[in-house]
Design a protein around this motif. Structure first.
Motif, PDB file in Angstrom:
ATOM      1  N   THR A 254     -13.432   4.710   3.200  1.00 31.87           N
ATOM      2  CA  THR A 254     -12.608   4.652   1.987  1.00 31.87           C
ATOM      3  C   THR A 254     -11.196   4.198   2.313  1.00 31.87           C
ATOM      4  OG1 THR A 254     -13.888   6.518   1.131  1.00 31.87           O
ATOM      5  CG2 THR A 254     -11.856   5.973  -0.018  1.00 31.87           C
ATOM      6  N   VAL A 255     -10.678   3.323   1.448  1.00 37.55           N
ATOM      7  CA  VAL A 255      -9.301   2.864   1.579  1.00 37.55           C
ATOM      8  C   VAL A 255      -8.600   3.000   0.233  1.00 37.55           C
ATOM      9  CG1 VAL A 255      -9.940   0.433   1.205  1.00 37.55           C
ATOM     10  CG2 VAL A 255      -7.784   0.979   2.339  1.00 37.55           C
ATOM     11  N   ILE A 256      -7.387   3.504   0.272  1.00 40.25           N
ATOM     12  CA  ILE A 256      -6.509   3.484  -0.901  1.00 40.25           C
ATOM     13  C   ILE A 256      -5.619   2.268  -0.711  1.00 40.25           C
ATOM     14  CG2 ILE A 256      -4.709   4.659  -2.208  1.00 40.25           C
ATOM     15  CD1 ILE A 256      -5.799   7.325  -1.051  1.00 40.25           C
ATOM     16  N   VAL A 257      -5.724   1.323  -1.628  1.00 42.96           N
ATOM     17  CA  VAL A 257      -4.981   0.072  -1.539  1.00 42.96           C
ATOM     18  C   VAL A 257      -3.790   0.144  -2.482  1.00 42.96           C
ATOM     19  CG1 VAL A 257      -5.093  -2.432  -1.735  1.00 42.96           C
ATOM     20  CG2 VAL A 257      -7.129  -1.147  -1.025  1.00 42.96           C
ATOM     21  N   LEU A 258      -2.606   0.131  -1.898  1.00 42.46           N
ATOM     22  CA  LEU A 258      -1.375   0.231  -2.680  1.00 42.46           C
ATOM     23  C   LEU A 258      -0.717  -1.136  -2.771  1.00 42.46           C
ATOM     24  CD1 LEU A 258      -0.063   3.530  -1.080  1.00 42.46           C
ATOM     25  CD2 LEU A 258      -1.350   3.264  -3.216  1.00 42.46           C
ATOM     26  N   PHE A 259      -0.635  -1.659  -3.968  1.00 41.71           N
ATOM     27  CA  PHE A 259       0.028  -2.938  -4.212  1.00 41.71           C
ATOM     28  C   PHE A 259       1.537  -2.720  -4.336  1.00 41.71           C
ATOM     29  CE2 PHE A 259       1.505  -6.379  -7.012  1.00 41.71           C
ATOM     30  CZ  PHE A 259       1.031  -7.476  -6.316  1.00 41.71           C
ATOM     31  N   ASP A 260       1.902  -1.568  -4.884  1.00 40.91           N
ATOM     32  CA  ASP A 260       3.290  -1.210  -5.165  1.00 40.91           C
ATOM     33  C   ASP A 260       4.021  -0.783  -3.886  1.00 40.91           C
ATOM     34  OD1 ASP A 260       5.307  -0.179  -7.385  1.00 40.91           O
ATOM     35  OD2 ASP A 260       5.052   1.479  -5.961  1.00 40.91           O
ATOM     36  N   ALA A 261       5.131  -1.440  -3.595  1.00 37.48           N
ATOM     37  CA  ALA A 261       5.881  -1.157  -2.364  1.00 37.48           C
ATOM     38  C   ALA A 261       6.417   0.275  -2.338  1.00 37.48           C
ATOM     39  CB  ALA A 261       7.021  -2.160  -2.202  1.00 37.48           C
ATOM     40  N   GLU A 262       6.862   0.777  -3.472  1.00 34.14           N
ATOM     41  CA  GLU A 262       7.385   2.146  -3.532  1.00 34.14           C
ATOM     42  C   GLU A 262       6.290   3.154  -3.194  1.00 34.14           C
ATOM     43  OE1 GLU A 262       9.294   5.380  -6.670  1.00 34.14           O
ATOM     44  OE2 GLU A 262       8.831   3.365  -7.389  1.00 34.14           O
ATOM     45  N   ALA A 263       5.095   2.965  -3.750  1.00 35.60           N
ATOM     46  CA  ALA A 263       3.987   3.867  -3.460  1.00 35.60           C
ATOM     47  C   ALA A 263       3.616   3.805  -1.975  1.00 35.60           C
ATOM     48  CB  ALA A 263       2.778   3.518  -4.328  1.00 35.60           C
ATOM     49  N   TYR A 264       3.668   2.612  -1.401  1.00 35.09           N
ATOM     50  CA  TYR A 264       3.350   2.473   0.017  1.00 35.09           C
ATOM     51  C   TYR A 264       4.384   3.192   0.888  1.00 35.09           C
ATOM     52  CZ  TYR A 264       1.787   0.495   4.415  1.00 35.09           C
ATOM     53  OH  TYR A 264       1.333   0.346   5.699  1.00 35.09           O
ATOM     54  N   GLU A 265       5.641   3.130   0.519  1.00 32.80           N
ATOM     55  CA  GLU A 265       6.681   3.854   1.267  1.00 32.80           C
ATOM     56  C   GLU A 265       6.453   5.365   1.183  1.00 32.80           C
ATOM     57  OE1 GLU A 265       8.954   2.664   3.412  1.00 32.80           O
ATOM     58  OE2 GLU A 265       7.940   0.759   3.043  1.00 32.80           O
ATOM     59  N   ILE A 266       6.061   5.845   0.017  1.00 32.05           N
ATOM     60  CA  ILE A 266       5.734   7.266  -0.142  1.00 32.05           C
ATOM     61  C   ILE A 266       4.566   7.629   0.766  1.00 32.05           C
ATOM     62  CG2 ILE A 266       4.806   8.991  -1.756  1.00 32.05           C
ATOM     63  CD1 ILE A 266       6.438   7.455  -3.967  1.00 32.05           C
ATOM     64  N   ALA A 267       3.549   6.781   0.789  1.00 34.59           N
ATOM     65  CA  ALA A 267       2.383   7.034   1.642  1.00 34.59           C
ATOM     66  C   ALA A 267       2.777   7.066   3.121  1.00 34.59           C
ATOM     67  CB  ALA A 267       1.313   5.972   1.396  1.00 34.59           C
ATOM     68  N   LYS A 268       3.629   6.141   3.530  1.00 35.94           N
ATOM     69  CA  LYS A 268       4.059   6.129   4.938  1.00 35.94           C
ATOM     70  C   LYS A 268       4.799   7.405   5.290  1.00 35.94           C
ATOM     71  CE  LYS A 268       6.290   2.220   5.434  1.00 35.94           C
ATOM     72  NZ  LYS A 268       6.878   0.965   5.940  1.00 35.94           N
ATOM     73  N   ARG A 269       5.590   7.932   4.355  1.00 35.35           N
ATOM     74  CA  ARG A 269       6.333   9.182   4.582  1.00 35.35           C
ATOM     75  C   ARG A 269       5.409  10.396   4.587  1.00 35.35           C
ATOM     76  NH1 ARG A 269      10.029   7.389   1.032  1.00 35.35           N
ATOM     77  NH2 ARG A 269       9.212   8.666  -0.640  1.00 35.35           N
ATOM     78  N   ASN A 270       4.516  10.470   3.610  1.00 33.31           N
ATOM     79  CA  ASN A 270       3.730  11.700   3.398  1.00 33.31           C
ATOM     80  C   ASN A 270       2.365  11.698   4.074  1.00 33.31           C
ATOM     81  OD1 ASN A 270       5.909  12.265   1.803  1.00 33.31           O
ATOM     82  ND2 ASN A 270       4.781  12.352  -0.114  1.00 33.31           N
ATOM     83  N   TYR A 271       1.843  10.512   4.394  1.00 29.67           N
ATOM     84  CA  TYR A 271       0.502  10.414   4.976  1.00 29.67           C
ATOM     85  C   TYR A 271       0.480   9.387   6.112  1.00 29.67           C
ATOM     86  CZ  TYR A 271      -1.007  13.121   0.958  1.00 29.67           C
ATOM     87  OH  TYR A 271      -1.160  14.120   0.031  1.00 29.67           O
ATOM     88  N   SER A 272       1.431   9.487   7.008  1.00 29.24           N
ATOM     89  CA  SER A 272       1.544   8.503   8.091  1.00 29.24           C
ATOM     90  C   SER A 272       0.278   8.412   8.932  1.00 29.24           C
ATOM     91  CB  SER A 272       2.758   8.822   8.974  1.00 29.24           C
ATOM     92  OG  SER A 272       2.617  10.108   9.544  1.00 29.24           O
ATOM     93  N   GLU A 273      -0.453   9.520   9.056  1.00 29.19           N
ATOM     94  CA  GLU A 273      -1.678   9.524   9.858  1.00 29.19           C
ATOM     95  C   GLU A 273      -2.797   8.687   9.224  1.00 29.19           C
ATOM     96  OE1 GLU A 273      -2.219  12.883   6.924  1.00 29.19           O
ATOM     97  OE2 GLU A 273      -0.538  11.992   7.986  1.00 29.19           O
ATOM     98  N   LEU A 274      -2.650   8.342   7.938  1.00 30.94           N
ATOM     99  CA  LEU A 274      -3.681   7.576   7.228  1.00 30.94           C
ATOM    100  C   LEU A 274      -3.328   6.101   7.079  1.00 30.94           C
ATOM    101  CD1 LEU A 274      -4.583  10.071   4.366  1.00 30.94           C
ATOM    102  CD2 LEU A 274      -5.751   9.762   6.564  1.00 30.94           C
ATOM    103  N   ILE A 275      -2.114   5.732   7.486  1.00 33.96           N
ATOM    104  CA  ILE A 275      -1.667   4.353   7.334  1.00 33.96           C
ATOM    105  C   ILE A 275      -2.402   3.473   8.336  1.00 33.96           C
ATOM    106  CG2 ILE A 275       0.302   2.778   7.488  1.00 33.96           C
ATOM    107  CD1 ILE A 275       0.401   4.615   5.039  1.00 33.96           C
ATOM    108  N   ALA A 276      -3.004   2.415   7.814  1.00 31.38           N
ATOM    109  CA  ALA A 276      -3.774   1.507   8.678  1.00 31.38           C
ATOM    110  C   ALA A 276      -2.863   0.430   9.266  1.00 31.38           C
ATOM    111  CB  ALA A 276      -4.900   0.870   7.893  1.00 31.38           C
TER     112      ALA A 276
END
Length: 167
Positions: free
Chosen positions: A145-167
């Motif tokens: 499963t992949v969560i695909v974030l098109f939105d840059a703001e959402a991706y920055e949130i993901a990098k902060r809160n879920y860094s272990e899941l960033i591909a």
């Protein structure tokens, strides 16, 4: 299997199923819905016209047509309302649960999700991402499963809160 989060265009993913954050008519719209309809081609709209729409929290399936994905799972997220926060949360969870159940029913081994309701429907991105990750980890452990974030703001949130899941 694995869950990862990526910054990208969900229409370009070669997975068994992609999830469309659709409106209740299923006839196309803006954001990810419009992008999926454009990329899949006019046959998608023709099939969607036969489905009779989709209630919020539910999911329906169509062929992928011109996409690399075999299937499109259409789900209708809630329009966020702070005064109905608990109801919105339950409906958003239902989007993920019902999409995953439909994918498993159709023997999907891989699936790509957008961040449902976090665009024009106004769901706070942090909360939307928390719900997405929680539901996917709980219900989609049998799929890649992949969560695909098109939105840059959402991706920055993901990098902060879920860094272990960033591909």
């Amino acid at each position: 299997m694995a869950l990862r989060i990526e910054h990208g265009d969900i229409t370009k993913y070669g997975v068994d199923a992609i999830v469309n954050a659709a409106n209740s008519s299923l006839l196309g719209g803006g954001g990810v819905d419009g992008a999926i309809h454009r990329a899949a081609g006019p046959e998608l709209l023709a099939e969607c016209k036969t489905l009779g729409g989709c209630p919020t929290g539910e999911a329906k399936i169509t062929k992928g047509y011109n996409l690399m994905a075999k299937w499109i799972l259409h789900t209708v997220g809630p329009i966020y309302n702070e005064n109905r926060k608990d109801e919105c949360e339950e409906l958003l969870k239902s989007c993920y649960k019902n999409s995953i159940a439909l994918a498993l029913l159709n023997e999907c081994k891989s699936i790509a999700f957008p961040l449902i309701s976090a665009g024009v429907y106004g769901y706070p991105k942090v909360e939307a991402l928390d719900i997405a990750v929680s539901c996917i980890q709980r219900f989609a452990d049998e799929m890649d499963t992949v969560i695909v974030l098109f939105d840059a703001e959402a991706y920055e949130i993901a990098k902060r809160n879920y860094s272990e899941l960033i591909a």
